[in-house]
Scaffold this active site. Structure first.
Site, PDB file in Angstrom:
ATOM      1  N   HIS A  35       0.808  -1.217   0.000  1.00  0.00           N
ATOM      2  CA  HIS A  35       0.000   0.000   0.000  1.00  0.00           C
ATOM      3  C   HIS A  35       0.840   1.265   0.000  1.00  0.00           C
ATOM      4  O   HIS A  35       0.377   2.341   0.389  1.00  0.00           O
ATOM      5  CB  HIS A  35      -1.008  -0.030   1.145  1.00  0.00           C
TER       6      HIS A  35
ATOM      7  N   ASP B 193      -5.986   4.571  10.028  1.00  0.00           N
ATOM      8  CA  ASP B 193      -7.410   4.693   9.675  1.00  0.00           C
ATOM      9  C   ASP B 193      -7.913   3.472   8.922  1.00  0.00           C
ATOM     10  O   ASP B 193      -9.110   3.220   8.874  1.00  0.00           O
ATOM     11  CB  ASP B 193      -7.614   5.909   8.743  1.00  0.00           C
TER      12      ASP B 193
ATOM     13  N   GLU C 171      -9.468  13.655  15.022  1.00  0.00           N
ATOM     14  CA  GLU C 171      -8.980  13.884  13.653  1.00  0.00           C
ATOM     15  C   GLU C 171      -9.740  15.084  13.085  1.00  0.00           C
ATOM     16  O   GLU C 171     -10.409  15.813  13.829  1.00  0.00           O
ATOM     17  CB  GLU C 171      -9.181  12.651  12.764  1.00  0.00           C
TER      18      GLU C 171
HETATM   19  P1  FAD Z   1       4.305  -1.911   1.921  1.00  0.00           P
HETATM   20  O1  FAD Z   1       3.837  -0.889   0.959  1.00  0.00           O
HETATM   21  O2  FAD Z   1       4.208  -3.314   1.502  1.00  0.00           O
HETATM   22  O3  FAD Z   1       5.790  -1.572   2.399  1.00  0.00           O
HETATM   23  C1  FAD Z   1       6.129  -0.267   2.811  1.00  0.00           C
HETATM   24  C2  FAD Z   1       7.613  -0.193   3.170  1.00  0.00           C
HETATM   25  O4  FAD Z   1       7.856  -0.971   4.328  1.00  0.00           O
HETATM   26  C3  FAD Z   1       8.540  -0.762   2.083  1.00  0.00           C
HETATM   27  O5  FAD Z   1       9.736  -0.051   2.065  1.00  0.00           O
HETATM   28  C4  FAD Z   1       8.773  -2.178   2.543  1.00  0.00           C
HETATM   29  O6  FAD Z   1      10.001  -2.697   2.056  1.00  0.00           O
HETATM   30  C5  FAD Z   1       8.789  -2.003   4.059  1.00  0.00           C
HETATM   31  N1  FAD Z   1       8.300  -3.198   4.751  1.00  0.00           N
HETATM   32  C6  FAD Z   1       7.145  -3.866   4.549  1.00  0.00           C
HETATM   33  N2  FAD Z   1       7.061  -4.891   5.403  1.00  0.00           N
HETATM   34  C7  FAD Z   1       8.189  -4.884   6.153  1.00  0.00           C
HETATM   35  C8  FAD Z   1       8.700  -5.681   7.203  1.00  0.00           C
HETATM   36  N3  FAD Z   1       8.031  -6.739   7.645  1.00  0.00           N
HETATM   37  N4  FAD Z   1       9.902  -5.360   7.745  1.00  0.00           N
HETATM   38  C9  FAD Z   1      10.600  -4.287   7.300  1.00  0.00           C
HETATM   39  N5  FAD Z   1      10.167  -3.500   6.296  1.00  0.00           N
HETATM   40  C10 FAD Z   1       8.970  -3.787   5.737  1.00  0.00           C
HETATM   41  N6  FAD Z   1      -0.620   5.222   7.276  1.00  0.00           N
HETATM   42  C11 FAD Z   1      -0.846   5.690   8.513  1.00  0.00           C
HETATM   43  O7  FAD Z   1       0.092   5.866   9.291  1.00  0.00           O
HETATM   44  N7  FAD Z   1      -2.108   5.979   8.929  1.00  0.00           N
HETATM   45  C12 FAD Z   1      -3.201   5.760   8.146  1.00  0.00           C
HETATM   46  O8  FAD Z   1      -4.312   6.018   8.560  1.00  0.00           O
HETATM   47  C13 FAD Z   1      -2.993   5.237   6.856  1.00  0.00           C
HETATM   48  N8  FAD Z   1      -4.040   4.958   6.052  1.00  0.00           N
HETATM   49  C14 FAD Z   1      -3.810   4.442   4.815  1.00  0.00           C
HETATM   50  C15 FAD Z   1      -4.913   4.130   4.007  1.00  0.00           C
HETATM   51  C16 FAD Z   1      -4.720   3.596   2.757  1.00  0.00           C
HETATM   52  C17 FAD Z   1      -5.918   3.283   1.898  1.00  0.00           C
HETATM   53  C18 FAD Z   1      -3.396   3.400   2.276  1.00  0.00           C
HETATM   54  C19 FAD Z   1      -3.177   2.885   0.900  1.00  0.00           C
HETATM   55  C20 FAD Z   1      -2.301   3.705   3.066  1.00  0.00           C
HETATM   56  C21 FAD Z   1      -2.498   4.220   4.341  1.00  0.00           C
HETATM   57  N9  FAD Z   1      -1.422   4.530   5.181  1.00  0.00           N
HETATM   58  C22 FAD Z   1      -1.666   4.997   6.441  1.00  0.00           C
HETATM   59  C23 FAD Z   1      -0.037   4.390   4.722  1.00  0.00           C
HETATM   60  C24 FAD Z   1       0.529   3.045   5.132  1.00  0.00           C
HETATM   61  O9  FAD Z   1       0.701   2.962   6.522  1.00  0.00           O
HETATM   62  C25 FAD Z   1       1.911   2.815   4.502  1.00  0.00           C
HETATM   63  O10 FAD Z   1       1.858   2.977   3.129  1.00  0.00           O
HETATM   64  C26 FAD Z   1       2.397   1.418   4.830  1.00  0.00           C
HETATM   65  O11 FAD Z   1       3.733   1.274   4.433  1.00  0.00           O
HETATM   66  C27 FAD Z   1       1.562   0.401   4.119  1.00  0.00           C
HETATM   67  O12 FAD Z   1       1.761  -0.865   4.666  1.00  0.00           O
HETATM   68  P2  FAD Z   1       2.029  -2.065   3.688  1.00  0.00           P
HETATM   69  O13 FAD Z   1       1.958  -3.280   4.520  1.00  0.00           O
HETATM   70  O14 FAD Z   1       1.139  -2.033   2.516  1.00  0.00           O
HETATM   71  O15 FAD Z   1       3.537  -1.720   3.303  1.00  0.00           O
END
Ligand code: FAD
Length: 531
Positions: free
Chosen positions: A94, A164, A280
């Site tokens: 994400h 969120d 918020e």
């Molecule tokens: P990924 O996109 O898969 O990875 C993000 C980064 O983390 C990459 O660099 C990856 O290499 C690294 N990573 C992933 N897993 C690990 C691991 N196990 N160990 C070490 N590194 C790792 N953020 C907020 O803080 N608050 C919110 O309310 C919020 N709402 C969101 C709503 C939506 C619809 C979306 C799309 C994003 C939102 N986000 C929010 C942002 C979100 O927290 C970050 O984009 C987060 O990185 C997404 O998690 P992911 O598991 O998809 O990570």
């Protein structure tokens, strides 16, 4: 047999891409062949993210690990190999700007949403393990927060600090910070972790906490995946509330709005009965109705017209607050909410209240997701911009951006809420402005190819640049949240006085820059020089 063939194919691709001679037995010796896949569906999925901005960055192979040891074996092989390849953990993908991608390496698919060979083999990562007495839960790094919640609720417990949206992985949010309306009170998610298991860029598996390997512990939290792959996190829990009273009130005056928000977050040390649990807010600049994709809070049958509240056609601000409660304390909730609302200065008669189970409140954005998916509006480019703005400059930001650059079209929700810096551990790698209170401003826009210029990706991307330029010129020292930079100097500036330590620890824990290369902070060591 099929798996072996796939693996051999992956190795051949590695050789071709890197252009070096490789002894294929090197990867075969990893002992992780059951989890490595070059299945086109896996590779395609791992090459995209929520942002859909970067274009596909296909990895050479995708790994579906079932344990920390699987991850450690892969990273150790990458670190020790003569030819070299990068390894990027991917949670739920994400990210906006390809942060979890890697073109010349292996993506470790930590979240189980993609059925891969590891899943098919029946080996799966461990389920969450709740420790009810100690009030914490041990979870796999790829676990989605929605599943963490489901597991802990079976014991009447829940994590304290949220995002969120719950379809994000634990490792993904802890690599950034993890913020929502509870952060003013409990701090971000990275302030609510007791212990981590981490695979370093050398392939070592370390347990770290405040007491053990503490430098690693603090570096990994908010560390953008640069120091290690989180395979287990121990997360703090509290008794789970049963219901939530969720309230929205409106303002036409920005300084009244922010004064009330700042007052509410200043109550963080007060007893639970004398503060809200969630604070918020969002900005309404679009003409027309104030319903937006994040919720159907305002009844679709009785939509609220901006003009009825702000006849001058100006910007409106919505304060969003919530109070958790247990059915056994339901008798006092009305009174507690009433006495808090009395201290606020919103537009009279602009109070919208709803009441729902705690889980439905936490999972509220998922409902909007399902609606957007059904209309084909979820898988579109998302040129999001998330900024931390210092309190002293938020009024300048309002004038220049909400009432200036944005015009009257936004293409998505704009969140704005303050947080207390003292709830953030300064030893973590997360970067925030240098003031006691700072705001998140989240411009969560979707680009549409519908012929309207103001909805186009190009228009919104340019507008993001314009906003950053305006802040720079107006002396508004913002910090990007979920940062995205392209040059070394921009990263050095972003980390400020944390850069030296960040760099030193990178050299210590990931000296070959194998990990999370999609963040574009460090260039992987020239692969040829690994020989
Ligand atoms: P990924 O996109 O898969 O990875 C993000 C980064 O983390 C990459 O660099 C990856 O290499 C690294 N990573 C992933 N897993 C690990 C691991 N196990 N160990 C070490 N590194 C790792 N953020 C907020 O803080 N608050 C919110 O309310 C919020 N709402 C969101 C709503 C939506 C619809 C979306 C799309 C994003 C939102 N986000 C929010 C942002 C979100 O927290 C970050 O984009 C987060 O990185 C997404 O998690 P992911 O598991 O998809 O990570």
């Amino acid at each position: 047999m099929a798996t072996k063939l796939l693996l051999t194919f992956a190795i051949c691709r590695l050789i071709v891409t890197v252009g070096l001679t490789l002894d294929p037995t090197e990867l075969l010796l990893l002992g992780v062949d059951a989890q490595l896949s070059v299945d086109p569906t896996d590779v395609k999925a791992a090459s995209l993210d929520f942002g859909l901005l970067t274009g596909a960055q296909p990895p050479l192979a995708v790994m579906h690990p079932a344990s920390s040891q699987d991850v450690a074996q892969l990273v150790k092989a990458a670190y020790g190999s003569n030819f070299g390849f990068t390894v990027s953990a991917r949670g739920h993908g994400h990210s906006i700007n390809g942060q979890a991608q890697t073109a010349n390496g292996v993506v470790v698919q930590m979240s189980g949403s993609i059925g891969g060979s590891g899943v098919a083999s029946g080996r799966k990562p461990p389920h969450p393990r709740v420790w009810p007495q100690e009030r914490f839960v041990d979870v796999w790094g790829g676990e989605l927060w929605i599943d963490v919640l489901r597991s802990t609720l079976q014991h009447g417990l829940a994590p304290k600090s949220w995002t969120d949206y719950l379809y994000l992985s634990v490792g993904g949010t802890l690599s950034n910070a993890g913020i929502s309306g509870q952060a003013f009170n409990h701090g971000p998610q990275i302030s609510n972790v007791h212990e981590l298991d981490v695979v370093t860029g050398k392939g070592e598996l370390l347990t770290c906490s405040e007491e053990q390997n503490s430098e690693m512990f603090h570096a990994v939290l908010g560390g953008l995946g640069q120091f290690g792959i989180i395979t287990r996190a121990r997360i703090s829990l509290e008794p789970a509330p049963q219901r939530v009273r969720w309230i929205r009130v409106l303002y036409s005056n920005f300084s009244t709005f922010t004064r009330d928000q700042e007052y509410l977050i200043s109550l963080h040390e007060q007893p639970a009965s004398q503060k809200f649990d969630y604070v918020e807010g969002f900005v309404i600049v679009d003409e027309g109705l104030i319903n937006n994709w994040r919720s159907s809070f305002f009844s679709p049958h009785n939509p609220v017209k901006i003009s009825s509240l702000e006849p001058n056609g100006g910007v409106l601000y919505c304060l969003e607050i919530a109070k958790n409660y247990h059915e056994s304390t339901a008798s006092t909730i009305d009174q507690e909410v009433e006495s808090l609302l009395k201290k606020l200065n919103f537009i009279p008669a602009s109070v919208f209240t709803t009441d729902m189970p705690y889980v439905d409140f936490l999972d509220r954005v998922h409902k909007a997701e399902l609606k957007l998916r059904s209309k084909g509006l979820w898988e579109v480019p998302h040129p999001w911009l998330n900024l931390f703005v210092p309190k002293s400059k938020i009024a300048d930001f309002d004038k220049g951006v909400f009432k200036g650059i944005l015009g009257n079209k936004t293409s998505g929700p704009i969140l704005i809420y303050p947080m207390n810096k003292n709830k953030w551990d300064h030893r973590s790698s997360a970067v925030t402005p240098d003031e006691d209170v700072f705001y998140l401003v989240a411009l969560l826009r979707s680009a549409l190819d519908n012929g309207e210029e103001t909805h186009s990706l190009e228009y919104l991307t340019n507008q993001n640049r314009q906003i950053l330029r305006f802040c720079d010129e107006a002396g508004i020292t913002v910090k990007q949240y979920l940062p995205h930079y392209k040059t070394h100097q921009e990263w050095v500036d972003h980390f400020g006085n944390k850069w030296d330590r960040f760099y030193r620890l990178k050299m210590e824990f990931d000296p070959r820059h194998i990990l999370a290369s999609g963040q574009q902070i460090f260039t992987p060591t020239n692969m040829a020089s690994w020989q």
